[in-house]
Design a protein around this motif. Structure first.
Motif, mmCIF file in Angstrom:
data_model
loop_
_atom_site.group_PDB
_atom_site.id
_atom_site.type_symbol
_atom_site.label_atom_id
_atom_site.label_comp_id
_atom_site.label_asym_id
_atom_site.label_seq_id
_atom_site.Cartn_x
_atom_site.Cartn_y
_atom_site.Cartn_z
ATOM 1 N N MET A 29 38.623 165.392 36.745
ATOM 2 C CA MET A 29 37.849 166.383 37.271
ATOM 3 C C MET A 29 37.641 167.625 36.417
ATOM 4 N N HIS A 30 38.525 167.907 35.522
ATOM 5 C CA HIS A 30 38.116 169.061 34.358
ATOM 6 C C HIS A 30 37.140 168.339 33.531
ATOM 7 N N HIS A 31 37.125 167.211 33.196
ATOM 8 C CA HIS A 31 36.197 166.562 32.305
ATOM 9 C C HIS A 31 34.699 166.521 32.851
ATOM 10 N N VAL A 32 34.596 166.280 34.228
ATOM 11 C CA VAL A 32 33.470 166.378 35.170
ATOM 12 C C VAL A 32 32.966 167.717 35.193
ATOM 13 N N LEU A 33 33.655 168.732 35.038
ATOM 14 C CA LEU A 33 33.266 170.341 35.260
ATOM 15 C C LEU A 33 32.501 170.541 33.782
ATOM 16 N N TYR A 34 32.823 169.816 32.697
ATOM 17 C CA TYR A 34 32.249 169.783 31.310
ATOM 18 C C TYR A 34 31.635 168.454 30.847
ATOM 19 N N ALA A 35 30.842 167.959 31.797
ATOM 20 C CA ALA A 35 30.220 166.694 31.604
ATOM 21 C C ALA A 35 29.375 166.684 30.171
ATOM 22 N N ASP A 36 28.755 167.667 29.872
ATOM 23 C CA ASP A 36 28.110 167.841 28.873
ATOM 24 C C ASP A 36 28.676 167.791 27.684
ATOM 25 N N HIS A 37 29.908 168.215 27.598
ATOM 26 C CA HIS A 37 30.691 167.680 26.413
ATOM 27 C C HIS A 37 31.395 166.538 26.308
ATOM 28 N N TYR A 38 32.223 166.209 27.397
ATOM 29 C CA TYR A 38 32.729 164.982 27.589
ATOM 30 C C TYR A 38 31.890 163.728 27.555
ATOM 31 N N TYR A 39 30.684 163.730 28.362
ATOM 32 C CA TYR A 39 29.763 162.773 28.506
ATOM 33 C C TYR A 39 28.591 162.855 28.248
ATOM 34 N N PRO A 40 28.362 163.087 26.892
ATOM 35 C CA PRO A 40 26.849 163.248 26.667
ATOM 36 C C PRO A 40 26.097 162.026 26.576
ATOM 37 N N ASN A 41 24.559 162.211 27.159
ATOM 38 C CA ASN A 41 23.673 161.221 26.670
ATOM 39 C C ASN A 41 24.190 159.914 27.461
ATOM 40 N N LEU A 42 24.349 160.065 28.975
ATOM 41 C CA LEU A 42 24.771 158.682 29.458
ATOM 42 C C LEU A 42 23.423 158.166 30.051
ATOM 43 N N THR A 43 23.484 156.847 30.068
ATOM 44 C CA THR A 43 22.357 156.151 30.817
ATOM 45 C C THR A 43 22.666 156.259 32.305
ATOM 46 N N ASP A 44 21.876 155.669 33.200
ATOM 47 C CA ASP A 44 21.821 156.072 34.464
ATOM 48 C C ASP A 44 23.066 154.892 34.921
ATOM 49 N N ALA A 45 23.210 153.703 34.408
ATOM 50 C CA ALA A 45 24.367 153.013 34.590
ATOM 51 C C ALA A 45 25.670 153.680 34.330
ATOM 52 N N GLU A 46 25.764 154.218 33.203
ATOM 53 C CA GLU A 46 26.914 154.760 32.948
ATOM 54 C C GLU A 46 27.214 156.253 33.711
ATOM 55 N N THR A 47 26.141 156.986 34.196
ATOM 56 C CA THR A 47 26.393 157.938 35.256
ATOM 57 C C THR A 47 26.842 157.495 36.246
ATOM 58 N N PHE A 48 26.475 156.323 36.752
ATOM 59 C CA PHE A 48 27.041 155.691 38.285
ATOM 60 C C PHE A 48 28.479 155.275 38.010
ATOM 61 N N LEU A 49 28.868 154.845 36.666
ATOM 62 C CA LEU A 49 30.314 154.441 36.588
ATOM 63 C C LEU A 49 31.169 155.609 36.527
ATOM 64 N N LEU A 50 30.518 156.798 35.912
ATOM 65 C CA LEU A 50 31.369 157.942 35.828
ATOM 66 C C LEU A 50 31.692 158.682 37.384
ATOM 67 N N LYS A 51 30.541 158.476 38.050
ATOM 68 C CA LYS A 51 30.682 158.938 39.275
ATOM 69 C C LYS A 51 31.573 158.118 40.317
#
Length: 216
Positions: A95-117
């Motif tokens: 949950m902390h990583h999601v708060l700072y998603a730009d740092h931990y998960y930069p440049n995700l594709t739509d498919a990767e964004t769904f996996l993260l969600k």
């Protein structure tokens, strides 16, 4: 056997990590696990979860011992396991990583964004059940404040908390590195940890002790 937990009274720290100005709060008693990404924070989370991967004997498995699908180490030293508290800590860190998603998960594709969600929703649901399962009944009286008419909750109670030192002492003695080459071997698929898989890129399954994959 899994260790019997020893309990101790403890007050929680509710100081915010940020001041109203946006600066870090110097009065935060335990600031290492919150706030912006930084080396000290990463080191603190790694230290907190350093013993999350454990191996347990057949006797310690208890009712699980008859399950032939369990991950047993190839050297015969035990079965791969973890305590539920470390799954909870993994989800808090997520949950902390999601708060700072730009740092931990930069440049995700739509498919990767769904996996993260998908994985983050799993963590939220796990934490909800975890909190209800371990219901803390410490009383939190409501107080009248001086800055507005609404009551506010002030948690000054002493919570009955598990002694973390006892848990960590037990897990440290059962700790092992599941990434040791050849130690884990799927009977059909072989090596379970192939570098550069998407779940590793997204930190879905290997975040500080959570090596199991997106479903964990």
């Amino acid at each position: 056997m899994i260790p019997d937990a020893a309990f101790e009274p403890r007050k929680f720290d509710f100081q915010p990590i940020y001041k109203a100005s946006g600066a870090l709060n110097p009065h935060k008693k335990d600031p290492l696990f919150t706030g912006p990404p930084r080396p000290a924070l990463e080191a603190a989370w790694a230290e907190l979860q350093r013993y999350s991967d454990i191996k347990v004997s057949e006797q310690e498995l208890g009712a699980f011992a008859a399950d032939q699908t369990l991950v047993r180490l190839t050297d015969g030293s035990g079965a791969y396991a973890m305590l539920a508290v470390y799954h909870g800590l993994h989800c808090v860190e997520r949950m902390h990583h999601v708060l700072y998603a730009d740092h931990y998960y930069p440049n995700l594709t739509d498919a990767e964004t769904f996996l993260l969600k998908q994985h983050s929703e799993h963590c939220l649901d796990y934490l909800r059940q975890y909190v209800q399962c371990n219901a803390d009944t410490t009383l939190i009286p409501m107080h009248w404040g001086e800055s507005g008419p609404k009551p506010s909750a002030i948690d000054n109670g002493r919570h009955q908390c598990v002694s973390w030192e006892g848990i960590e002492d037990w897990t440290s003695k059962h700790s092992f590195d599941p990434l040791t080459p050849g130690l884990l071997l799927h009977p059909k698929f072989g090596n379970p940890y192939v570098p550069d898989q998407d779940d590793r890129h997204l930190n879905l399954g290997v975040a500080s002790g959570m090596h199991g994959g997106p479903s964990n």
